[in-house]
Design a protein around this motif. Structure first.
Motif, mmCIF file in Angstrom:
data_model
loop_
_atom_site.group_PDB
_atom_site.id
_atom_site.type_symbol
_atom_site.label_atom_id
_atom_site.label_comp_id
_atom_site.label_asym_id
_atom_site.label_seq_id
_atom_site.Cartn_x
_atom_site.Cartn_y
_atom_site.Cartn_z
ATOM 1 N N THR A 1 0.830 -1.203 0.000
ATOM 2 C CA THR A 1 0.000 0.000 0.000
ATOM 3 C C THR A 1 0.866 1.254 0.000
ATOM 4 O O THR A 1 0.522 2.262 -0.624
ATOM 5 C CB THR A 1 -0.935 -0.002 1.225
ATOM 6 N N SER A 2 2.007 1.186 0.669
ATOM 7 C CA SER A 2 2.895 2.348 0.722
ATOM 8 C C SER A 2 3.432 2.722 -0.654
ATOM 9 O O SER A 2 3.642 3.909 -0.936
ATOM 10 C CB SER A 2 4.048 2.098 1.695
ATOM 11 N N SER A 3 3.657 1.751 -1.526
ATOM 12 C CA SER A 3 4.124 2.058 -2.886
ATOM 13 C C SER A 3 3.061 2.832 -3.652
ATOM 14 O O SER A 3 3.363 3.828 -4.318
ATOM 15 C CB SER A 3 4.462 0.769 -3.645
ATOM 16 N N LEU A 4 1.821 2.385 -3.565
ATOM 17 C CA LEU A 4 0.726 3.081 -4.237
ATOM 18 C C LEU A 4 0.544 4.485 -3.655
ATOM 19 O O LEU A 4 0.317 5.449 -4.385
ATOM 20 C CB LEU A 4 -0.567 2.283 -4.125
ATOM 21 N N ALA A 5 0.667 4.600 -2.340
ATOM 22 C CA ALA A 5 0.505 5.894 -1.679
ATOM 23 C C ALA A 5 1.629 6.852 -2.068
ATOM 24 O O ALA A 5 1.382 8.032 -2.337
ATOM 25 C CB ALA A 5 0.460 5.705 -0.167
ATOM 26 N N ALA A 6 2.862 6.371 -2.115
ATOM 27 C CA ALA A 6 3.994 7.230 -2.481
ATOM 28 C C ALA A 6 3.851 7.712 -3.921
ATOM 29 O O ALA A 6 4.133 8.875 -4.220
ATOM 30 C CB ALA A 6 5.310 6.489 -2.285
ATOM 31 N N HIS B 1 7.852 15.167 -5.382
ATOM 32 C CA HIS B 1 8.720 14.347 -6.219
ATOM 33 C C HIS B 1 9.713 13.500 -5.439
ATOM 34 O O HIS B 1 10.281 12.551 -5.985
ATOM 35 C CB HIS B 1 9.442 15.232 -7.252
ATOM 36 N N ARG B 2 9.911 13.775 -4.172
ATOM 37 C CA ARG B 2 10.825 12.983 -3.340
ATOM 38 C C ARG B 2 10.095 11.925 -2.511
ATOM 39 O O ARG B 2 10.702 11.296 -1.639
ATOM 40 C CB ARG B 2 11.623 13.892 -2.425
ATOM 41 N N ALA B 3 8.840 11.726 -2.773
ATOM 42 C CA ALA B 3 8.077 10.706 -2.035
ATOM 43 C C ALA B 3 8.524 9.323 -2.472
ATOM 44 O O ALA B 3 8.772 9.066 -3.647
ATOM 45 C CB ALA B 3 6.587 10.878 -2.273
ATOM 46 N N THR B 4 8.626 8.439 -1.514
ATOM 47 C CA THR B 4 8.973 7.047 -1.776
ATOM 48 C C THR B 4 8.411 6.201 -0.643
ATOM 49 O O THR B 4 7.625 6.680 0.168
ATOM 50 C CB THR B 4 10.501 6.874 -1.921
ATOM 51 N N ASP B 5 8.829 4.930 -0.602
ATOM 52 C CA ASP B 5 8.338 4.073 0.475
ATOM 53 C C ASP B 5 9.418 3.133 0.976
ATOM 54 O O ASP B 5 10.488 3.015 0.391
ATOM 55 C CB ASP B 5 7.072 3.322 0.059
#
Length: 135
Positions: free
Chosen positions: A98-103, A112-116
């Motif tokens: 879920t964190s990948s989809l959220a990032a 643009h620096r969001a990741t998981d």
């Protein structure tokens, strides 16, 4: 043929792969280093899951259904830490799906620096990084 059946639909696996292709995902140690350098660590797990599994001390707790509103610096509902689109955000869920989809969603908002965190909370705990017990 109806308009709906004529469209191509993604499977959840394709959607997840597309999201992850855009991210520079971090392992647990890399995440800890990023947080030490000022990244926001955002735990999107629901309260019941944090109570069961435990929590990461210092992580911001923003459940998934509020995430975009709280981190978009242009939102009237943003948190004080959401100062601009250059903030580094590392999203954590239980196992890193879920964190990948959220990032990726946060990247769509311009963060643009969001990741998981690869492997989520389970990977953090397995790396023997600090964990607070659940209630």
């Amino acid at each position: 043929m109806s308009e709906t059946s004529a469209r191509t639909h993604l499977t959840i696996d394709q959607m997840l792969n597309n999201a992850r292709a855009r991210l520079h995902r971090l392992d647990a140690r890399e995440t800890a280093a990023a947080v030490a350098d000022g990244a926001l660590l955002v735990d999107i797990r629901p309260q019941w899951q944090r109570a069961t599994e435990g929590a990461i001390p210092g992580a911001l707790l923003i459940e998934r259904n509020h995430l975009e509103w709280r981190l978009d610096p242009t939102s009237g509902a943003s948190i004080p830490e959401a100062t601009d689109h250059d903030v580094t955000v590392v999203v954590v869920c239980s196992e890193g799906y879920t964190s990948s989809l959220a990032a990726a969603s946060l990247q769509d908002l311009g963060l643009h620096r969001a990741t998981d965190l690869i492997g989520g909370f389970h990977a953090w705990r397995a790396a023997r990084l600090p964990v607070a017990p659940g209630s």
